[in-house]
Design a protein around this motif. Sequence first.
Motif, short mmCIF file in Angstrom:
data_model
loop_
_atom_site.label_atom_id
_atom_site.label_comp_id
_atom_site.label_asym_id
_atom_site.label_seq_id
_atom_site.Cartn_x
_atom_site.Cartn_y
_atom_site.Cartn_z
N GLY A 69 0.78 -1.14 0.03
CA GLY A 69 -0.06 -0.14 -0.01
C GLY A 69 0.84 1.25 -0.05
O GLY A 69 0.37 2.31 -0.48
N LEU A 70 2.03 0.91 0.53
CA LEU A 70 2.78 2.42 0.53
C LEU A 70 3.29 2.92 -0.89
O LEU A 70 3.08 4.47 -0.96
CB LEU A 70 4.11 2.18 1.32
N PRO A 71 3.52 2.42 -1.97
CA PRO A 71 3.77 3.06 -3.19
C PRO A 71 2.75 3.66 -3.62
O PRO A 71 2.74 4.77 -4.32
CB PRO A 71 4.58 1.83 -3.95
N ARG A 72 1.34 3.22 -3.35
CA ARG A 72 0.21 3.70 -3.79
C ARG A 72 0.16 4.93 -3.10
O ARG A 72 -0.48 6.15 -3.67
CB ARG A 72 -1.06 2.71 -3.59
N LEU A 73 0.38 5.02 -1.89
CA LEU A 73 0.16 6.12 -0.97
C LEU A 73 0.94 7.34 -1.64
O LEU A 73 0.81 8.67 -1.59
CB LEU A 73 0.40 6.09 0.35
N VAL A 74 2.23 6.93 -1.96
CA VAL A 74 3.33 7.86 -2.41
C VAL A 74 2.79 8.47 -3.86
O VAL A 74 3.12 9.64 -3.93
CB VAL A 74 4.55 7.27 -2.47
N ASP A 75 2.31 7.59 -4.72
CA ASP A 75 1.85 7.84 -5.98
C ASP A 75 0.78 9.07 -5.70
O ASP A 75 0.80 10.18 -6.40
CB ASP A 75 1.08 6.78 -6.68
N ALA A 76 -0.08 8.82 -4.72
CA ALA A 76 -1.31 10.02 -4.48
C ALA A 76 -0.51 11.40 -3.94
O ALA A 76 -1.00 12.32 -4.28
CB ALA A 76 -2.19 9.39 -3.40
N ALA A 77 0.50 11.37 -2.98
CA ALA A 77 1.37 12.45 -2.54
C ALA A 77 1.91 13.05 -3.67
O ALA A 77 2.20 14.11 -3.60
CB ALA A 77 2.20 12.15 -1.69
N GLN A 78 2.26 12.36 -4.84
CA GLN A 78 2.94 13.07 -6.16
C GLN A 78 1.70 13.53 -6.99
O GLN A 78 2.09 13.92 -8.22
CB GLN A 78 3.86 12.21 -6.78
N SER A 79 0.57 13.41 -6.94
CA SER A 79 -0.68 13.56 -7.94
C SER A 79 -0.58 15.03 -8.20
O SER A 79 -0.20 15.93 -7.56
CB SER A 79 -1.91 13.11 -7.23
N MET A 80 -0.79 15.12 -9.39
CA MET A 80 -1.20 16.82 -9.83
C MET A 80 -2.47 17.37 -9.21
O MET A 80 -2.76 18.61 -9.27
CB MET A 80 -1.27 16.71 -11.68
N ASP A 81 -3.28 16.35 -8.90
CA ASP A 81 -4.84 16.80 -8.27
C ASP A 81 -4.29 17.38 -6.74
O ASP A 81 -3.74 16.52 -6.03
CB ASP A 81 -5.80 15.80 -8.24
N SER A 82 -4.66 18.51 -6.40
CA SER A 82 -4.32 19.01 -4.93
C SER A 82 -4.85 18.09 -4.13
O SER A 82 -4.42 17.95 -2.62
CB SER A 82 -4.74 20.55 -4.92
N THR A 83 -6.35 17.90 -4.14
CA THR A 83 -6.98 16.99 -3.20
C THR A 83 -6.17 15.57 -2.76
O THR A 83 -6.13 15.14 -1.89
CB THR A 83 -8.46 16.89 -3.41
#
Length: 288
Positions: A32-46
């Motif tokens: 789950g951590l890589p997915r969490l990191v992907d979210a933290a790098q998203s272009m979407d601010s939310t």
Amino acid sequence: AEVDVASSACAALCNLVLDFSDFKMAVVREGGLPRLVDAAQSMDSTLRLNGIWAAQNFAHKADLASKKALLEALPWDTFRSLLTDSDATVQERALNCLKNLLNGKVDHIRAVAAWAADAGNPGSGLANLLAALMPPLQPSATGNGNPGHAREALFAITNICSGEEEMQQAVMASGVADTFVAHLGSGNSGVREAATWCVLNLAFTGTATPPPPPEGTRTRMPPGGGDRGAAGDAARRASQWCAELTKLGVPTALRRLRNDSCSNVRRNAVTAFDYFQAADGDNVTAME
């Protein structure tokens, strides 16, 4: 719609990983951590906010193994960019995450310093961490309506100051201490309190038990088992740091806080002032 689903999943994860260590390790096992990191790098601010918020909560009260798993999944360069994100709320969550990562025994601080070090220069980690924590402490940052940034940065520094001599030396060499007087005089009680904790950990003489710290921070404690050598080292370090902080005007700033409107600030200021008198009494007059 896909972004909304991912954002909702991160928000749910925020709550689940906050207090349950077993769930933290389940997140690690299930990738789950890589997915969490992907979210933290998203272009979407939310989505980016929810990703770093989940990382912040994952680091909260986490054991060293869990923290190391997060550090491995989240590159320092990626994390550092979140500290200067265009969204001020993302910045504050990233600062809180760093505070949580640094909250622990010395081996926790060492692990975070190793994570932040430049390739081929393992000794650069503490300096890099402190350089990343400096911008929220500058007058241009603290005057922009975001005192939470300064508060979280100061609490992260409090945790670094709870460690070994080299960690305290890095703080004193970084220029961070030059901002303490300004923050002790802040109009925000949370910033004032956080600044007093930095001073308490640096001025700690190794004898009296300090006040209980707020959640997410760590204080230095008297050496156990009557270790006179360790107590002597603590007193020597305190004398050195107190002398340097006295030159910056910190005892004078503490004296002004003896009647502060915040009870925690008052208590910490009086305790820290007592430390200064014990360590550097020749240069610090009594608090009236």
